[in-house]
Motif scaffolding. Structure first.
Motif, PDB file in Angstrom:
ATOM      1  N   THR A   1     -10.894  13.740   4.028  1.00 26.59           N
ATOM      2  CA  THR A   1     -10.433  13.589   5.538  1.00 26.59           C
ATOM      3  C   THR A   1      -9.805  12.117   5.648  1.00 26.59           C
ATOM      4  N   LEU A   2      -8.970  12.075   6.530  1.00 24.65           N
ATOM      5  CA  LEU A   2      -8.283  10.785   6.847  1.00 24.65           C
ATOM      6  C   LEU A   2      -8.962  10.198   8.136  1.00 24.65           C
TER       7      LEU A   2
ATOM      8  N   VAL B   1      -6.776  15.847   3.730  1.00 26.04           N
ATOM      9  CA  VAL B   1      -6.088  15.146   2.708  1.00 26.04           C
ATOM     10  C   VAL B   1      -6.271  16.116   1.383  1.00 26.04           C
TER      11      VAL B   1
ATOM     12  N   SER C   1      -0.174   5.561   7.044  1.00 24.49           N
ATOM     13  CA  SER C   1      -0.229   5.059   6.032  1.00 24.49           C
ATOM     14  C   SER C   1       1.184   4.713   5.327  1.00 24.49           C
TER      15      SER C   1
ATOM     16  N   PRO D   1      -3.853   8.665   1.147  1.00 27.71           N
ATOM     17  CA  PRO D   1      -3.418   7.988   2.396  1.00 27.71           C
ATOM     18  C   PRO D   1      -4.797   7.413   3.181  1.00 27.71           C
ATOM     19  N   ARG D   2      -4.720   6.542   3.796  1.00 27.22           N
ATOM     20  CA  ARG D   2      -5.965   6.280   4.672  1.00 27.22           C
ATOM     21  C   ARG D   2      -5.825   6.673   6.146  1.00 27.22           C
ATOM     22  N   SER D   3      -4.656   6.797   6.614  1.00 29.98           N
ATOM     23  CA  SER D   3      -4.294   7.288   7.880  1.00 29.98           C
ATOM     24  C   SER D   3      -3.032   7.926   7.903  1.00 29.98           C
TER      25      SER D   3
ATOM     26  N   ALA E   1      -1.397  15.555   4.241  1.00 31.27           N
ATOM     27  CA  ALA E   1      -2.619  15.594   5.305  1.00 31.27           C
ATOM     28  C   ALA E   1      -2.126  16.536   6.243  1.00 31.27           C
TER      29      ALA E   1
END
Length: 166
Positions: free
Chosen positions: A80-81, A97, A155, A150-152, A126
C-alpha cells in the motif's frame, strides 16, 4: 442469469468480503466492469474490467486488468501507499500498489498508459477510491513509470490518473 453464474458471483463476493489481504475497503474493491469517468480514461483506456485472483500459495494476490481494446495485463500486489493527496484534494488517500507484469502497449487511438513502452513503460498502478465532494468516481488508477514502487500518489514518475465509475 444462469444459476452457475450466480453461484460463481456469490463465491467471488464472499471471498472478497472474507479476505484479509490489503485489498480492503480502505483502498479499493475489485468491482468488475468500471466505466471510464475521466477524460483521460475515456481517451486512453476506455472502460476497464478488474478481476482479482487469490494467491495459490504464500505469494501476493494478482489482478487482471482488461482494457477496452481487448488487451489484458496481469498486475501483482506489492503493498500500500502512504497516504497522499489526490490532485490537491483535502482528503488523504490510501492506495493499493500493483506492479504491471508488462506494459499493455498501444491502447485506444494508439495512446499509451505512460508513454513509449521502450523508454517510459507503465510499471506500477496505485488503485484507490477518491474522497472528493460532489460526484465521485468509484475508482482511480494512478500509473507510474518508476523502477521502484511509488511512495505516495504525489511520487515522481506519475504518468496519469485514470478514473472510473460503475
Amino acid at each position: 442469469m444462469k444459476l452457475q453464474s450466480v453461484t460463481r458471483s456469490l463465491l467471488i463476493v464472499g471471498g472478497l468480503l472474507a479476505s484479509s489481504s490489503v485489498f480492503g475497503q480502505e483502498a479499493w474493491q475489485p468491482d468488475g466492469l468500471l466505466r471510464a469517468f475521466s477524460r483521460t480514461a475515456e481517451a486512453i483506456t476506455g472502460d476497464i474490467r478488474l478481476t482479482r485472483h487469490e494467491p495459490a500459495r504464500a505469494g501476493s494476490a494478482t489482478v487482471t486488468l482488461a482494457l477496452a481494446n481487448g488487451h489484458r495485463v496481469r498486475l501483482s500486489s506489492v503493498g500500500t501507499l502512504a497516504p497522499g493527496r489526490d490532485g490537491g484534494a483535502d482528503a488523504r488517500q490510501r492506495a493499493e500498489v500493483l506492479r504491471f507484469a508488462q506494459d499493455p502497449g498501444p491502447l485506444l487511438n494508439g495512446n499509451m498508459l505512460c508513454g513509449d513502452p521502450a523508454t517510459h513503460p507503465a510499471r506500477y498502478a496505485a488503485l484507490y477510491r477518491p474522497a472528493r465532494g460532489g460526484v465521485n468516481p468509484a475508482l482511480c488508477m494512478a500509473v507510474f513509470s518508476s523502477k521502484e514502487p511509488p511512495r505516495s500518489l504525489d511520487s515522481a514518475d506519475l504518468c496519469a490518473i485514470y478514473c472510473y465509475n460503475r
